[in-house]
Design an enzyme around this catalytic site. Sequence first.
Site, short mmCIF file in Angstrom:
data_model
loop_
_atom_site.label_atom_id
_atom_site.label_comp_id
_atom_site.label_asym_id
_atom_site.label_seq_id
_atom_site.Cartn_x
_atom_site.Cartn_y
_atom_site.Cartn_z
N LYS A 39 -16.24 -6.16 -10.13
CA LYS A 39 -17.39 -5.61 -9.41
C LYS A 39 -18.70 -5.83 -10.18
O LYS A 39 -19.77 -5.89 -9.58
CB LYS A 39 -17.20 -4.11 -9.17
CG LYS A 39 -15.92 -3.73 -8.42
CD LYS A 39 -15.91 -4.19 -7.00
CE LYS A 39 -14.88 -3.52 -6.10
NZ LYS A 39 -13.47 -3.56 -6.53
C1 LIG Z 1 -12.31 -3.61 -5.78
C2 LIG Z 1 -11.12 -4.15 -6.45
C3 LIG Z 1 -10.18 -4.94 -5.79
C4 LIG Z 1 -10.26 -5.21 -4.30
O1 LIG Z 1 -11.37 -6.00 -3.97
P1 LIG Z 1 -11.87 -6.06 -2.45
O2 LIG Z 1 -13.06 -6.93 -2.51
O3 LIG Z 1 -12.20 -4.64 -2.08
O4 LIG Z 1 -10.76 -6.61 -1.64
C5 LIG Z 1 -9.14 -5.49 -6.52
N1 LIG Z 1 -9.01 -5.25 -7.84
C6 LIG Z 1 -9.88 -4.47 -8.52
C7 LIG Z 1 -9.64 -4.22 -9.96
C8 LIG Z 1 -10.97 -3.90 -7.86
O5 LIG Z 1 -11.83 -3.14 -8.54
#
Ligand SMILES: *Cc1c(COP(=O)(O)O)cnc(C)c1O
Length: 467
Positions: free
Chosen positions: A115
């Site tokens: 993120k």
């Molecule tokens: C947010 C997240 C995901 C999922 O990603 P999306 O874009 O919501 O499908 C997978 N792994 C981790 C560690 C995350 O923080």
Amino acid sequence: MKYISTRSGDSAAQPIGFLDAVLAGLAPDGGLYVPETWPTFTPEEIAAFAGRPYAEVAAAVLGKFADGEIEGDVLLEMCQEAYSTFAHAATCPVSQLGPNLFMAELFHGPTLAFKDVAMQLLARLYDHILGQRGRTLTIVCATSGDTGGAAVEAFRGRDNVRICAMFPEGRISEVQRRFMTTVEDANVANLSLQGSFDDCQAILKAMFADGQFATAVDLSAVNSINFARIAAQAVYYFTTAVALGAPHRPVSFAIPTGNFGDAFAAYVAQRMGLPIPRILVATNSNDIMARAFEDGRYARGNVAATQSPAMDIQVASNFERLYFEAVRRDGVETGRAFRGFAETGVIDIPPSALAAMRELFAGASTSEPDTAREMLVTLNETGRLIDPHTAVAVSAVRRAGMDGSTPVIVLSTAHAAKFPEAVSAATGTTPTFPRADRALSTKPERYDRLPADAAVVMDYVRSFAGR
Ligand SMILES: *Cc1c(COP(=O)(O)O)cnc(C)c1O
């Protein structure tokens, strides 16, 4: 380049520019913004990404979407600043797990999850736009754990923005929570809600649906419904695939999926010209996306708590963007389907749209025992600790029987140290923190607890925003 709503056609939502789409998040008709047409790179342009710094490729990709609304050198500087917060000189390096099996390490940012890649850039985009327009905003963020930490870290202390992160009580790891709650800046508020992530997301949607409230607090969203995040995430598909020989050599991806943001970003990279033959969408036991590709029914189930909490989601917001593409950009049909979904919890995907999705996407869900076993197998085979989200996707690749002659890159979306309980339970090894500078475990925490009730939360946000 203009941006349109996925529900355009049956509403008055007007096409808007990139900067407006970044600030708006959700469209006024409840749809999600997508570019009017997909920009593309030629194979020569993609090949020329090889060996270039990550920030330069990011500026090239983002430049296609900003389309002159931000000057090239300003955009490049934003990307350079954003990715200087990463602890690895390659930003998102690629490593190898096995024959033709690779891992994109997306966890070298300040909060140890992918993120950070989009959020660090988004904070600088906001600074630029709000400074230019003399505006302030209230960002409300519904988080399954990692988005909140990345957003709080990226936006804390900034002048033009206040940020409120809402997370489901007891459903995120302690490390995830502490990345949000140990921040002292006055422009940050944290809310622990007594509900699931889907409840948090529903409250956020209710805030946007209440026009008066949204205007009063200058509401904005940084969830992956924000197109700038998708655009920023498309970048690492280019850099990692090119590192393995794209565009001359096609490269497939396996993606641990919750809200379908990362998976949609892969679609975007493919539409922009990157040869991706297969996108494997890997879920934990909250398998709404895996089932949708399997049997053509996108149907909400109950949310189960798993070792990979960032994917404990049963409403994958970004799926609306793929649906819109798969029904040949029919906004009337998309609006009908997703308004219906809000009421019934089901969409029966039309056969032609399902066939179009299956040309690129396949789904697979990984059980809790398989997730734990994969962490151990990977440690034994490579000496590396992977986090439970990454393990969901690695396990899915092993079971999916993917064409062995095409390289597969698994997105490693978090550092193992972010989920120490699950990793040590599975492997007997406790992962160590790669950065010692945050004193996460000793700092006091700061958050408020509320019921998952939209009216109560909106009162809270109004008073936080001083409106
Ligand atoms: C947010 C997240 C995901 C999922 O990603 P999306 O874009 O919501 O499908 C997978 N792994 C981790 C560690 C995350 O923080």
